[in-house]
Design an enzyme around this catalytic site. Structure first.
Site, PDB file in Angstrom:
ATOM      1  CB  CYS A  65      -0.828  -0.354   0.967  1.00 51.35           C
ATOM      2  SG  CYS A  65      -2.183  -1.747   1.485  1.00 51.35           S
ATOM      3  CB  ALA A  66       3.538   1.893  -2.804  1.00 54.72           C
ATOM      4  N   PRO A  68       0.988   7.959  -0.957  1.00 59.37           N
ATOM      5  CG  PRO A  68       1.335   9.870  -0.770  1.00 59.37           C
ATOM      6  CD  PRO A  68       1.040   8.655   0.417  1.00 59.37           C
ATOM      7  CB  CYS A 191      -0.193   6.744  10.680  1.00 60.76           C
ATOM      8  SG  CYS A 191      -1.503   6.612   9.178  1.00 60.76           S
TER       9      CYS A 191
HETATM   10  C1  LIG Z   1      -1.175   4.181   4.953  1.00 59.99           C
HETATM   11  S1  LIG Z   1      -1.643   4.247   3.642  1.00 59.99           S
HETATM   12  C2  LIG Z   1      -0.029   4.457   2.235  1.00 59.99           C
HETATM   13  C3  LIG Z   1       1.396   5.197   2.718  1.00 59.99           C
HETATM   14  C4  LIG Z   1       2.609   4.997   2.155  1.00 59.99           C
HETATM   15  N1  LIG Z   1       2.981   3.526   2.878  1.00 59.99           N
HETATM   16  C5  LIG Z   1       3.645   5.920   2.283  1.00 59.99           C
HETATM   17  O1  LIG Z   1       4.336   5.811   2.655  1.00 59.99           O
HETATM   18  O2  LIG Z   1       3.327   7.284   1.026  1.00 59.99           O
HETATM   19  C6  LIG Z   1      -2.475   3.326   2.801  1.00 59.99           C
HETATM   20  C7  LIG Z   1      -3.053   3.178   1.339  1.00 59.99           C
HETATM   21  O3  LIG Z   1      -3.701   1.747   1.201  1.00 59.99           O
HETATM   22  C8  LIG Z   1      -3.974   2.287  -0.043  1.00 59.99           C
HETATM   23  N2  LIG Z   1      -5.186   1.121  -0.189  1.00 59.99           N
HETATM   24  C9  LIG Z   1      -6.240   0.970   0.988  1.00 59.99           C
HETATM   25  N3  LIG Z   1      -6.837  -0.104   0.248  1.00 59.99           N
HETATM   26  C10 LIG Z   1      -5.840  -0.795  -0.643  1.00 59.99           C
HETATM   27  C11 LIG Z   1      -5.979  -2.743  -1.222  1.00 59.99           C
HETATM   28  N4  LIG Z   1      -6.837  -3.391  -0.890  1.00 59.99           N
HETATM   29  N5  LIG Z   1      -5.068  -2.776  -1.876  1.00 59.99           N
HETATM   30  C12 LIG Z   1      -4.105  -1.381  -1.947  1.00 59.99           C
HETATM   31  N6  LIG Z   1      -3.616  -0.391  -1.868  1.00 59.99           N
HETATM   32  C13 LIG Z   1      -4.553  -0.618  -0.969  1.00 59.99           C
HETATM   33  C14 LIG Z   1      -4.693   2.718   0.415  1.00 59.99           C
HETATM   34  O4  LIG Z   1      -4.868   3.998  -1.299  1.00 59.99           O
HETATM   35  C15 LIG Z   1      -3.237   4.586   0.444  1.00 59.99           C
HETATM   36  O5  LIG Z   1      -2.915   4.998   0.001  1.00 59.99           O
END
Ligand SMILES: C[S@@+](CC[C@H](N)C(=O)[O-])C[C@H]1O[C@@H](n2cnc3c(N)ncnc32)[C@H](O)[C@@H]1O
Length: 252
Positions: A65-66, A68, A191
């Site tokens: 879940c990368a 931004p 977080c």
């Molecule tokens: C906490 S944020 C990630 C922040 C990122 N790791 C960073 O350091 O910038 C969680 C992310 O998970 C993504 N997300 C949510 N559900 C997901 C899924 N089932 N599969 C993949 N990505 C997912 C969201 O779009 C969001 O961008």
């Protein structure tokens, strides 16, 4: 209001101080990987979580879940152009930002080993079984600091939503574990403030996946709280950093 009652119960006497620190500015560190590249500002606690994955040049890594992309930058800098990093995020809008960040903040020879994809994270366990040396699961969560500072989100915060997110996090964590090679390392992070989204998710999966064990984290940031499975970096004791929870798991 439900939010304040819930965290008063959870943190007791600590809550008023923690609450004030959550309203303050976070503490970001500048990531800059060369002349002419865009700097990226990332909370120091997030840098710690990404580094805890212990990536080495040559590893094949999934950032599930990368977007931004802050932690992807840290991982890519640890690979330094050797190995493979799949930076995945299901959201098309956030993925655009992720691609922009990779394009503009990483040197070309580090960038060449990074691929962006848009799969639902729960699919990796099925379609990429035992494929990665290291996986970061920075899971979607309550984002309590953000919620607190955004009245429209505070209004819709509920215990039910926390529980719903914990179920989603459990599904993603199971998938990440299944996509991890034997001997591989996984970092689960959020977080969120509540243990329901943190230790409880990890403890539940440990019962279902007996090949996994917790590997304690070392060199913790000053003031960080050790939890049963990992560490919680909270702004009242960590100079404004966090909240970040992370736990490191290895597959036997
Ligand atoms: C906490 S944020 C990630 C922040 C990122 N790791 C960073 O350091 O910038 C969680 C992310 O998970 C993504 N997300 C949510 N559900 C997901 C899924 N089932 N599969 C993949 N990505 C997912 C969201 O779009 C969001 O961008």
């Amino acid at each position: 209001m439900e939010f304040f009652d819930y965290f008063t119960n959870l943190f007791g006497e600590r809550w008023p101080v923690l609450l004030e620190s959550l309203k303050g500015e976070g503490r970001a560190t500048e990531l800059r990987f060369g002349e002419g590249l865009e700097p990226y500002y990332l909370d120091e606690a997030s840098v710690f979580a990404a580094r805890a994955l212990g990536v080495r040049p040559g590893d094949s890594v999934l950032d599930m879940c990368a977007a931004p992309g802050g932690k992807t930058l840290v991982i890519a800098s640890m690979l330094a152009g050797e190995g493979f990093l799949q930076s995945n995020d299901r959201s098309p809008d956030r993925r655009l930002r992720l691609s922009h960040v990779i394009e503009n903040s990483l040197p070309a020879d580090w960038r060449k080993v990074v691929t962006v994809s848009g799969y639902d994270g729960v699919k990796f366990g099925l379609h990429r079984k035992e494929s990665f040396d290291r996986i970061l699961l920075d899971a979607p969560c309550s984002s309590d600091r953000h919620v607190l500072n955004a009245p429209e989100h505070l209004k819709v915060w509920s215990v039910k939503r926390v529980k719903r997110l914990a179920v989603e996090q459990g599904g993603l964590l199971a998938s990440a574990i299944d996509a991890l090679k034997p001997g591989g390392t996984l970092v689960y992070g959020t977080c969120a403030l509540s243990p329901v989204e943190n230790d409880d998710v990890v403890k539940r999966i440990l019962k279902k996946r007996p090949a996994m064990r917790v590997e304690p984290l070392e060199s913790l940031p000053e003031g960080a709280d050790r939890t049963e499975c990992g560490v919680h970096i909270l702004p009242d004791r960590c100079n404004g950093c966090g909240p970040i929870y992370c736990a490191r798991l290895v597959k036997e």
